[in-house]
Design a protein around this motif. Structure first.
Motif, PDB file in Angstrom:
ATOM      1  N   LYS A 121       0.857  -1.203   0.000  1.00 11.23           N
ATOM      2  CA  LYS A 121       0.000   0.000   0.000  1.00 11.23           C
ATOM      3  C   LYS A 121       0.888   1.247   0.000  1.00 11.23           C
ATOM      4  O   LYS A 121       0.606   2.223  -0.691  1.00 11.23           O
ATOM      5  CB  LYS A 121      -0.884   0.014   1.250  1.00 11.23           C
ATOM      6  CG  LYS A 121      -1.993  -0.993   1.214  1.00 11.23           C
ATOM      7  CD  LYS A 121      -2.791  -0.870   2.501  1.00 11.23           C
ATOM      8  CE  LYS A 121      -3.441  -2.192   2.818  1.00 11.23           C
ATOM      9  NZ  LYS A 121      -3.802  -2.293   4.235  1.00 11.23           N
TER      10      LYS A 121
ATOM     11  N   ARG B 245     -11.007   5.495  -6.179  1.00 13.61           N
ATOM     12  CA  ARG B 245     -12.123   6.178  -5.499  1.00 13.61           C
ATOM     13  C   ARG B 245     -11.704   7.576  -5.079  1.00 13.61           C
ATOM     14  O   ARG B 245     -12.470   8.532  -5.215  1.00 13.61           O
ATOM     15  CB  ARG B 245     -12.570   5.346  -4.278  1.00 13.61           C
ATOM     16  CG  ARG B 245     -13.615   6.033  -3.401  1.00 13.61           C
ATOM     17  CD  ARG B 245     -14.906   6.349  -4.168  1.00 13.61           C
ATOM     18  NE  ARG B 245     -15.829   7.160  -3.383  1.00 13.61           N
ATOM     19  CZ  ARG B 245     -15.761   8.486  -3.262  1.00 13.61           C
ATOM     20  NH1 ARG B 245     -14.802   9.165  -3.880  1.00 13.61           N
ATOM     21  NH2 ARG B 245     -16.661   9.148  -2.541  1.00 13.61           N
ATOM     22  N   GLN B 246     -10.489   7.700  -4.591  1.00 13.82           N
ATOM     23  CA  GLN B 246      -9.999   9.010  -4.157  1.00 13.82           C
ATOM     24  C   GLN B 246      -9.974   9.988  -5.334  1.00 13.82           C
ATOM     25  O   GLN B 246     -10.297  11.161  -5.180  1.00 13.82           O
ATOM     26  CB  GLN B 246      -8.598   8.857  -3.547  1.00 13.82           C
ATOM     27  CG  GLN B 246      -8.031  10.081  -2.904  1.00 13.82           C
ATOM     28  CD  GLN B 246      -8.745  10.470  -1.624  1.00 13.82           C
ATOM     29  OE1 GLN B 246      -9.773  11.117  -1.675  1.00 13.82           O
ATOM     30  NE2 GLN B 246      -8.221  10.092  -0.480  1.00 13.82           N
TER      31      GLN B 246
ATOM     32  N   LYS C  31       1.546   9.543  -5.599  1.00 18.08           N
ATOM     33  CA  LYS C  31       1.992  10.900  -5.259  1.00 18.08           C
ATOM     34  C   LYS C  31       3.128  11.363  -6.184  1.00 18.08           C
ATOM     35  O   LYS C  31       3.185  12.526  -6.556  1.00 18.08           O
ATOM     36  CB  LYS C  31       2.424  10.955  -3.790  1.00 18.08           C
ATOM     37  CG  LYS C  31       1.214  10.888  -2.853  1.00 18.08           C
ATOM     38  CD  LYS C  31       1.614  10.850  -1.411  1.00 18.08           C
ATOM     39  CE  LYS C  31       2.095  12.188  -0.907  1.00 18.08           C
ATOM     40  NZ  LYS C  31       2.288  12.153   0.557  1.00 18.08           N
TER      41      LYS C  31
ATOM     42  N   ASP D 110       1.937   6.218   7.066  1.00 20.26           N
ATOM     43  CA  ASP D 110       0.986   5.651   8.018  1.00 20.26           C
ATOM     44  C   ASP D 110       0.513   4.254   7.584  1.00 20.26           C
ATOM     45  O   ASP D 110      -0.127   3.547   8.353  1.00 20.26           O
ATOM     46  CB  ASP D 110      -0.223   6.591   8.162  1.00 20.26           C
ATOM     47  CG  ASP D 110      -0.958   6.346   9.455  1.00 20.26           C
ATOM     48  OD1 ASP D 110      -0.293   6.254  10.504  1.00 20.26           O
ATOM     49  OD2 ASP D 110      -2.195   6.218   9.426  1.00 20.26           O
ATOM     50  N   GLU D 111       0.801   3.889   6.320  1.00 18.61           N
ATOM     51  CA  GLU D 111       0.391   2.563   5.823  1.00 18.61           C
ATOM     52  C   GLU D 111       1.274   1.457   6.402  1.00 18.61           C
ATOM     53  O   GLU D 111       0.887   0.307   6.446  1.00 18.61           O
ATOM     54  CB  GLU D 111       0.460   2.507   4.286  1.00 18.61           C
ATOM     55  CG  GLU D 111      -0.417   3.526   3.576  1.00 18.61           C
ATOM     56  CD  GLU D 111      -1.891   3.347   3.869  1.00 18.61           C
ATOM     57  OE1 GLU D 111      -2.318   2.199   4.092  1.00 18.61           O
ATOM     58  OE2 GLU D 111      -2.617   4.357   3.905  1.00 18.61           O
TER      59      GLU D 111
ATOM     60  N   PHE E 141      -8.427   0.095  -5.979  1.00 20.18           N
ATOM     61  CA  PHE E 141      -9.794   0.574  -5.723  1.00 20.18           C
ATOM     62  C   PHE E 141      -9.739   1.850  -4.885  1.00 20.18           C
ATOM     63  O   PHE E 141     -10.464   2.809  -5.141  1.00 20.18           O
ATOM     64  CB  PHE E 141     -10.600  -0.479  -4.955  1.00 20.18           C
ATOM     65  CG  PHE E 141     -11.247  -1.513  -5.845  1.00 20.18           C
ATOM     66  CD1 PHE E 141     -12.142  -1.127  -6.833  1.00 20.18           C
ATOM     67  CD2 PHE E 141     -10.969  -2.857  -5.697  1.00 20.18           C
ATOM     68  CE1 PHE E 141     -12.744  -2.065  -7.651  1.00 20.18           C
ATOM     69  CE2 PHE E 141     -11.555  -3.806  -6.518  1.00 20.18           C
ATOM     70  CZ  PHE E 141     -12.455  -3.409  -7.490  1.00 20.18           C
ATOM     71  N   SER E 142      -8.866   1.826  -3.895  1.00 20.86           N
ATOM     72  CA  SER E 142      -8.755   2.946  -2.973  1.00 20.86           C
ATOM     73  C   SER E 142      -8.303   4.218  -3.701  1.00 20.86           C
ATOM     74  O   SER E 142      -8.886   5.291  -3.525  1.00 20.86           O
ATOM     75  CB  SER E 142      -7.762   2.542  -1.883  1.00 20.86           C
ATOM     76  OG  SER E 142      -7.601   3.542  -0.969  1.00 20.86           O
ATOM     77  N   ILE E 143      -7.282   4.093  -4.542  1.00 22.73           N
ATOM     78  CA  ILE E 143      -6.763   5.257  -5.278  1.00 22.73           C
ATOM     79  C   ILE E 143      -7.788   5.752  -6.297  1.00 22.73           C
ATOM     80  O   ILE E 143      -8.021   6.954  -6.439  1.00 22.73           O
ATOM     81  CB  ILE E 143      -5.411   4.899  -5.950  1.00 22.73           C
ATOM     82  CG1 ILE E 143      -4.332   4.720  -4.874  1.00 22.73           C
ATOM     83  CG2 ILE E 143      -4.985   5.975  -6.953  1.00 22.73           C
ATOM     84  CD1 ILE E 143      -3.012   4.187  -5.391  1.00 22.73           C
TER      85      ILE E 143
ATOM     86  N   LEU F  38      -2.150  12.587   1.109  1.00 24.04           N
ATOM     87  CA  LEU F  38      -2.161  11.306   1.829  1.00 24.04           C
ATOM     88  C   LEU F  38      -0.802  11.048   2.480  1.00 24.04           C
ATOM     89  O   LEU F  38       0.243  11.424   1.934  1.00 24.04           O
ATOM     90  CB  LEU F  38      -2.503  10.149   0.889  1.00 24.04           C
ATOM     91  CG  LEU F  38      -3.929  10.126   0.326  1.00 24.04           C
ATOM     92  CD1 LEU F  38      -4.128   8.894  -0.548  1.00 24.04           C
ATOM     93  CD2 LEU F  38      -4.963  10.146   1.448  1.00 24.04           C
ATOM     94  N   ASN F  39      -0.853  10.396   3.630  1.00 22.66           N
ATOM     95  CA  ASN F  39       0.377  10.079   4.355  1.00 22.66           C
ATOM     96  C   ASN F  39       0.711   8.600   4.161  1.00 22.66           C
ATOM     97  O   ASN F  39       0.170   7.739   4.863  1.00 22.66           O
ATOM     98  CB  ASN F  39       0.184  10.411   5.837  1.00 22.66           C
ATOM     99  CG  ASN F  39       1.414  10.084   6.659  1.00 22.66           C
ATOM    100  OD1 ASN F  39       2.476   9.790   6.099  1.00 22.66           O
ATOM    101  ND2 ASN F  39       1.275  10.117   7.961  1.00 22.66           N
ATOM    102  N   GLU F  40       1.582   8.320   3.204  1.00 23.42           N
ATOM    103  CA  GLU F  40       1.907   6.926   2.879  1.00 23.42           C
ATOM    104  C   GLU F  40       2.629   6.219   4.035  1.00 23.42           C
ATOM    105  O   GLU F  40       2.510   5.003   4.197  1.00 23.42           O
ATOM    106  CB  GLU F  40       2.723   6.822   1.574  1.00 23.42           C
ATOM    107  CG  GLU F  40       4.116   7.421   1.598  1.00 23.42           C
ATOM    108  CD  GLU F  40       4.132   8.912   1.308  1.00 23.42           C
ATOM    109  OE1 GLU F  40       3.069   9.548   1.423  1.00 23.42           O
ATOM    110  OE2 GLU F  40       5.208   9.441   1.001  1.00 23.42           O
TER     111      GLU F  40
END
Lengths: 426, 91
Positions: free
Chosen positions: A77, A127-128, A85, A217-218, A123-125, A213-215
């Motif tokens: 992720k 949707r964002q 980014k 934190d993944e 999917f997450s990207i 987004l703060n990568e």
């Protein structure tokens, strides 16, 4: 032809038809076909087990355990968000970067596992950015099959070929298939970007949100990440040296998997073993047993003789035949059973007079791996992504996928054809 | 109509409706609450539904959670289960 040979062919074709029809799960069909070969006395249990390639199975299990633990760290992720980014949230550039990550990860993990990890974050990207995820998913399927073509562990057909032919080690795959896989990947990604350029538009506000987004934190567990990446690195180094060290690839993968389990502790064991795709493992077992019936009754030898007769025993013509036959067949039927059938056939060709089998093996690998891109049912990665997308309400239709992927697959085979000719026959 | 409450000393939640989903902007104020939100996130990321609740972690530490409409209640129930919410009721 003996009655047993006729029975073996009939059972083989029936099993194949059921696999293609997808009415019953392919693992149940393959295992049933393999067991019927034994139950009807076409082969003994010992003969069937003798044909099961435990190196292929060990390699798959080892890599699945390694990736299952590594995935828990959130590193995949992290990479996907970082890539998005770096692309400054531009959807078309995001597509290119995600394809590159998918292709590289497919080459060094395996493509089925890679798509399992990439789809959720895609999917997450999407949707964002409020864009349709299908162009991303279709592109990732294609990139995973092309990337997986380049190495011994990248795609199930290569794992099977590498296991059946000991002299074709990891480095041999990388040296022979890596360059053409890279060229095809570059051309394919450029064409995918061209095809989807109008579908992937997002607003500057959404792109700015993605950039926020703060990568970091993944990453869920830094200690586990360090251990996982170190062992993964060692395992890949082990693959590169397994020929020199006289170790089978399965030994390297399983050593990596259990070293990581040793370092992480037993609480990861159950979860990691639970994430092994036992469906796939038993599918392989069933197919090996099924093909054993064709080998033991002499059917494979007859098929090899017919192919040699047709090409006049000429290595170039035989390579070209294998490349195109593998590509077209792999587009419409799962490439794993096809390769399971072709391996003993090519081995038989060696005893029928073709001295240098190496171009034939590379043609089989290129045809089967790249051919898998032809349709949505062509390779395991395709079927898995289509299933995951459908579950989320995004249907990848057979024709919709084929419209984009089949011409790209044909182009890749034309390029592979030129490569095989220039590299091995000029 | 579903109503929920939370401890404003620990967490702040703003909700906005979109076409097919709901966005929750979550500001976490304590480490304890951050752990609970992480547990909630892990729960939704480990299940087999990839788009039921998508978590995005932002630079300033706030979370954006996009929840599919048909998963709205399920999300709130699990937020309650992990003690991110104090109460949940139907009116």
């Amino acid at each position: 032809m003996t009655n047993q040979a006729i029975f073996a062919i009939g059972l083989f074709l029936l099993t194949y038809a059921f696999i293609i029809s997808e009415k019953i799960h392919r693992t149940i069909v393959a295992m049933s076909g393999g067991l019927l070969m034994v139950l009807f006395g076409v082969v003994t249990q010992e003969e069937a087990l003798h044909h099961v390639d435990f190196n292929t199975l060990g390699l798959l299990v080892g890599m699945m355990i390694l990736v299952a633990i590594t995935a828990q760290t959130g590193v995949f992720k992290y990479m996907a968000i970082k890539a998005a980014k770096v692309a400054k949230g531009n959807p078309l550039q995001v597509l290119i970067y995600l394809c590159l990550i998918t292709a590289v990860a497919s080459a060094f993990l395996d493509n089925v596992t890679t798509v399992l990890l990439m789809v959720p974050v895609t999917f997450s990207i999407a949707r964002q950015l409020q864009v349709n995820p299908l162009p991303f998913l279709i592109s990732e399927i294609i990139a995973s099959n092309v990337g997986g073509t380049g190495t011994l562990i990248g795609d199930p057909p290569n794992i099977m070929i590498g296991s059946a032919v000991p002299e074709l080690d990891f480095l041999a795959f990388l040296i022979n298939l890596g360059p053409i896989a890279l060229i095809i990947l570059a051309v394919t990604i450029a064409l995918l970007a061209l095809i989807y350029r109008k579908d992937l538009k997002s607003s500057p506000e959404l792109q700015a949100k993605l950039m926020d987004l703060n990568e970091n934190d993944e990453i869920t567990d830094v200690t586990l990440l360090k251990k996982s990446l170190s062992v993964l690195g060692l395992t890949i180094l082990g693959f590169m040296l397994h020929g020199v060290l006289h170790l089978e690839s399965a030994t390297v993968a399983l050593a990596g998997a259990f070293l990581l389990l040793l370092l992480t502790g037993e609480h990861y064991l159950e979860d990691a073993l639970g994430k092994v795709e036992w469906n796939t493992i038993f599918f392989f077992v069933g197919l090996f047993a099924l093909v054993s019936g064709l080998v033991e009754t002499g059917v494979i030898a007859m098929m090899a003789e017919a192919a040699i007769e047709w090409t006049g025993g000429d290595a170039l013509k035989t390579s070209v035949l294998i490349l195109w036959l593998s590509a077209i067949a792999s587009a419409f039927v799962d490439n794993i059973p096809f390769v399971a059938t072709m391996i003993p056939m090519i081995q038989e060709m060696g005893s029928l007079g073709i001295n240098n089998l190496e171009p034939l093996w590379w043609s089989l690998a290129l045809g089967a791996c790249l051919g898998g891109n032809g349709t949505i049912i062509g390779a395991s990665a395709n079927v898995i992504v289509a299933g995951m997308a459908a579950k989320e309400g995004h249907h990848i239709s057979f024709l919709g996928f084929m419209k984009v992927a089949f011409p790209l697959m044909l182009l890749s085979i034309i390029m592979a054809h030129a490569y095989v000719y220039l590299r091995y026959f000029l | 109509m579903i109503r929920y409450t939370y401890d404003t000393n620990q967490i702040e939640i703003r909700e906005s409706k979109n076409e097919g989903d709901v966005t929750f902007n979550v500001i976490v104020k304590t480490d304890d609450m951050r752990d609970r939100v992480k547990q909630l996130r892990a729960f939704f990321e480990e299940n087999n539904d990839y788009t039921d609740a998508m978590f995005y972690s932002h630079q300033d530490g706030h979370y954006e959670v996009i929840v599919r409409n048909n998963n709205y209640l399920i999300f709130l129930l699990h937020a309650f289960r992990f003690r991110c919410l104090e109460s949940i009721s139907w009116t």
